[in-house]
Design an enzyme around this catalytic site. Structure first.
Site, PDB file in Angstrom:
ATOM      1  N   ASN A 133       0.816  -1.207   0.000  1.00 13.71           N
ATOM      2  CA  ASN A 133       0.000   0.000   0.000  1.00 13.71           C
ATOM      3  C   ASN A 133       0.855   1.265   0.000  1.00 13.71           C
ATOM      4  O   ASN A 133       0.923   1.973  -1.003  1.00 13.71           O
ATOM      5  CB  ASN A 133      -0.955  -0.023   1.196  1.00 13.71           C
ATOM      6  CG  ASN A 133      -1.962   1.103   1.152  1.00 13.71           C
ATOM      7  OD1 ASN A 133      -1.911   1.954   0.271  1.00 13.71           O
ATOM      8  ND2 ASN A 133      -2.881   1.112   2.091  1.00 13.71           N
ATOM      9  N   ASP A 134       1.527   1.542   1.113  1.00  9.24           N
ATOM     10  CA  ASP A 134       2.282   2.799   1.214  1.00  9.24           C
ATOM     11  C   ASP A 134       3.305   2.960   0.097  1.00  9.24           C
ATOM     12  O   ASP A 134       3.529   4.062  -0.386  1.00  9.24           O
ATOM     13  CB  ASP A 134       2.989   2.886   2.574  1.00  9.24           C
ATOM     14  CG  ASP A 134       1.994   3.043   3.724  1.00  9.24           C
ATOM     15  OD1 ASP A 134       0.866   3.514   3.464  1.00  9.24           O
ATOM     16  OD2 ASP A 134       2.345   2.695   4.866  1.00  9.24           O
ATOM     17  N   VAL A 135       3.931   1.855  -0.325  1.00 10.10           N
ATOM     18  CA  VAL A 135       5.005   1.951  -1.320  1.00 10.10           C
ATOM     19  C   VAL A 135       4.495   2.257  -2.724  1.00 10.10           C
ATOM     20  O   VAL A 135       5.281   2.461  -3.638  1.00 10.10           O
ATOM     21  CB  VAL A 135       5.881   0.673  -1.356  1.00 10.10           C
ATOM     22  CG1 VAL A 135       6.567   0.462  -0.016  1.00 10.10           C
ATOM     23  CG2 VAL A 135       5.080  -0.549  -1.752  1.00 10.10           C
ATOM     24  N   VAL A 136       3.146   2.285  -2.902  1.00 10.55           N
ATOM     25  CA  VAL A 136       2.596   2.657  -4.210  1.00 10.55           C
ATOM     26  C   VAL A 136       1.675   3.876  -4.091  1.00 10.55           C
ATOM     27  O   VAL A 136       0.943   4.201  -5.012  1.00 10.55           O
ATOM     28  CB  VAL A 136       1.812   1.489  -4.854  1.00 10.55           C
ATOM     29  CG1 VAL A 136       2.735   0.298  -5.094  1.00 10.55           C
ATOM     30  CG2 VAL A 136       0.617   1.068  -4.015  1.00 10.55           C
ATOM     31  N   ALA A 171       1.422   3.427   7.449  1.00  8.97           N
ATOM     32  CA  ALA A 171       1.642   4.827   7.813  1.00  8.97           C
ATOM     33  C   ALA A 171       0.339   5.532   8.185  1.00  8.97           C
ATOM     34  O   ALA A 171       0.350   6.670   8.622  1.00  8.97           O
ATOM     35  CB  ALA A 171       2.333   5.564   6.672  1.00  8.97           C
TER      36      ALA A 171
END
Lengths: 469, 99
Positions: free
Chosen positions: A394-397, A435
């Site tokens: 999630n956060d990394v995209v 996050a």
């Protein structure tokens, strides 16, 4: 130990040089997957040589005790190494870090006890190195055990912070400095045990406030500490092979720590004391009211897009590891490739719970490593990609990292999956990532959401794609 | 006298750190996990130190502590190298035939 014959000492030191060469060359061979296995073997031969040489030392005569220790350790180590699952590799590394650090700390403890029988044998340098060695070794031990507990789910993966946490940690640092200095001036057994206890507590205090997704940084850092602990023990014993091997590992861990913090656009300080990701968990769901709802699809709908695509990129994240779905992703990829679809994998540096976590999982599922691409290698490919399948990431995209100034993840390098023609998210729910930041990408027109456990969803996709004509 | 040897030990430490940085910077991200567990096995070199402190005859407090250190370090060494080997044998390149 200085009353040994010169020839024997010289001989052993010369053999240690061979060990050092094998360690460095072995690590050098780690620069390619084709040679890495030989590198690891060379390093293990180097280790064996150092152990045998050490046993030839005239001062080492306690053979029964030594054999007992080595046999017990070998049995435990070998059975652990065989039994551990690839998805549990972060835990395994955490526990190994702790054992290495603990062993180094115990060396310094043992040396202190031996010297304390005749206190005038202490020198200033020796006392300082003993205190430092205990500090690094014991902090590594207790910190790694907490990291292990978090990764294994025994301790909550959420950041745990109690009131005045930082102040209490600081208090322990001051206590250790005071107790340490006092030991350097006058060795005292009681004070010594206070030092050990304080170091154990400090390790726990330092790791417990750090959240699950920051684990890649923590594990890298503890890896570095386990090496530095060995080097510190080397200073205590004036043993070159410990110093060199320890600092090699220390360097490795520091490099990985740096790569991980860069990949999150955070400073080490921020990771250690920031406590990201515990607080704002659900507030963003209500904010979602104002915009278009996310488009939920069935596996059958999604399968059509995949089956008739020319290019597909898979983006695996921690969710893949949790669901143990590495074999299913490979199965889907095989099926797509057999239909002529070009398949690649995009790996974010901090995907998962340790550096390279996704790569190992996919290697286990027999995915060739030349199909795995880093952020820099693949980011320009997304715009020519028909479907990007995000599995448990999630956060990394999240485009907010690129666009939303003030977002907690702003500035973090991300995979530009929003540039691809369509995106398929396999996710358990709409919950935001670690996050705590909502992901706009969920609500875009060309984004499809397939909810459920990653393994189930991938199985359904395999089923549905194979039913396409 | 001891301070002189301490200084030499510092030289060794610093140079080895630099050697480590040079060698390890070149490791590709795909191998970061095996690198970590392999490096971790190397930090099991503490076993050598554990052997030294356990060396003197008899079961005294220092050698008993040394025994625990031997056990921990041996688990680290044996487990670390074996698990790294297990991981590395899984890494393979795409066979040339298809695609």
């Amino acid at each position: 130990m200085s009353d040994m014959t010169f020839t024997m000492t010289d001989g052993i030191s010369a053999v240690y040089l061979i060990t050092i060469i094998l360690f460095i060359y072995g690590l050098h061979l780690m620069n390619s997957p084709a040679t890495a296995r030989n590198g690891n073997r060379l390093a293990s031969v180097g280790m064996l040589i150092a152990i045998v040489a050490t046993l030839l030392d005239a001062g080492i005569v306690n053979y029964t005790l030594i054999a007992t220790g080595i046999i017990i350790g070998s049995i435990i180590g070998a059975s652990f190494a065989r039994a551990i699952q690839m998805t549990a590799m972060p835990q395994a590394v955490a526990i190994f870090n702790g054992l290495g650090g603990g062993a180094s700390g115990l060396i310094a403890i043992s040396e202190f006890m031996r010297l304390n029988e005749a206190p005038d044998t202490f020198t200033m340098t020796l006392s300082i190195t003993i205190v430092l060695s205990i500090l690094i070794g014991i902090v590594t031990l207790s910190g790694s055990l907490v990291a292990f507990g978090k990764l294994q789910g025994i301790v909550s993966g959420r950041p745990i912070q109690f009131p005045l946490h930082r102040w209490i940690s600081l208090l322990f640092v001051i206590l250790i400095a005071a107790v340490g200095s006092s030991l350097v001036i006058t060795p005292n057994e009681t004070v010594f045990f206070v030092l050990i206890a304080a170091c154990l507590a400090l390790g726990i205090l330092l790791v417990i406030p750090i959240g699950g997704a920051d684990m890649p940084v923590v594990i890298s850092l503890l890896n570095s500490y386990s090496g530095l602990a060995a080097a510190a023990a080397g200073f205590v014993l004036e043993n070159t092979v410990l110093i060199v091997a320890g600092s090699l590992v220390g360097a490795a861990g520091l490099i990985l720590t740096r790569i991980m913090t860069k990949a999150m656009n955070r400073s080490l300080r921020n990771v250690m004391f920031g406590g990201v990701g515990g607080t704002s968990e659900s507030k963003d769901i209500s904010e979602g009211d104002a915009r278009e709802p996310a488009r939920e699809v069935t596996a059958e709908d999604a399968a059509v897009g995949l089956a008739y695509a020319d290019t597909v990129i898979f983006v695996p994240g921690y969710g893949l590891a949790v669901a143990q779905a590495q074999h299913q992703i490979k199965q889907l990829a095989n099926l797509l490739e057999s239909r002529g679809v070009q398949v690649k994998y995009a790996i974010h540096p901090v995907a998962g719970r340790m550096p390279g976590h996704m790569n190992v999982l996919l290697a286990e599922a027999d995915v060739a490593y030349d199909k795995l691409f880093d952020l820099e290698q693949i980011n320009s490919d997304f715009s020519q990609t028909d479907v990007t399948v995000v599995v448990g990431a999630n956060d990394v995209v999240n485009p907010a990292a690129r666009e939303t100034v003030g977002s907690p993840i702003y500035g973090m390098p991300i995979l530009n999956v929003d540039h691809s023609k369509s995106v398929l998210f396999l996710k358990r729910s709409m919950n935001p990532g670690f996050a705590g930041v909502d992901n706009e990408l969920f609500y875009k027109d060309n984004t499809m959401m397939l909810f459920g456990d990653a393994k189930d969803s991938l199985n359904k996709l395999v089923q549905a794609v194979s039913e396409e004509d | 006298m001891l301070d002189n040897s301490f200084l030499i030990a510092m030289y060794v430490f610093v140079l080895a750190l630099f050697a480590g940085f040079e060698v390890i910077t070149k490791v590709p991200p795909t191998l970061h996990t095996p690198l970590m567990s392999g490096a971790n096995a190397i930090s099991g070199i503490a076993l050598v130190g554990a052997l030294i402190v356990s060396g003197p005859m008899g079961l005294t407090l220092p050698t008993a502590v040394g025994l625990i250190a031997i056990i921990l370090a041996t688990i680290n060494v044996v487990g670390g190298f074996m698990v790294t080997d297990r991981m590395l044998q899984m890494f393979r390149k795409e066979k040339k035939r298809d695609q």
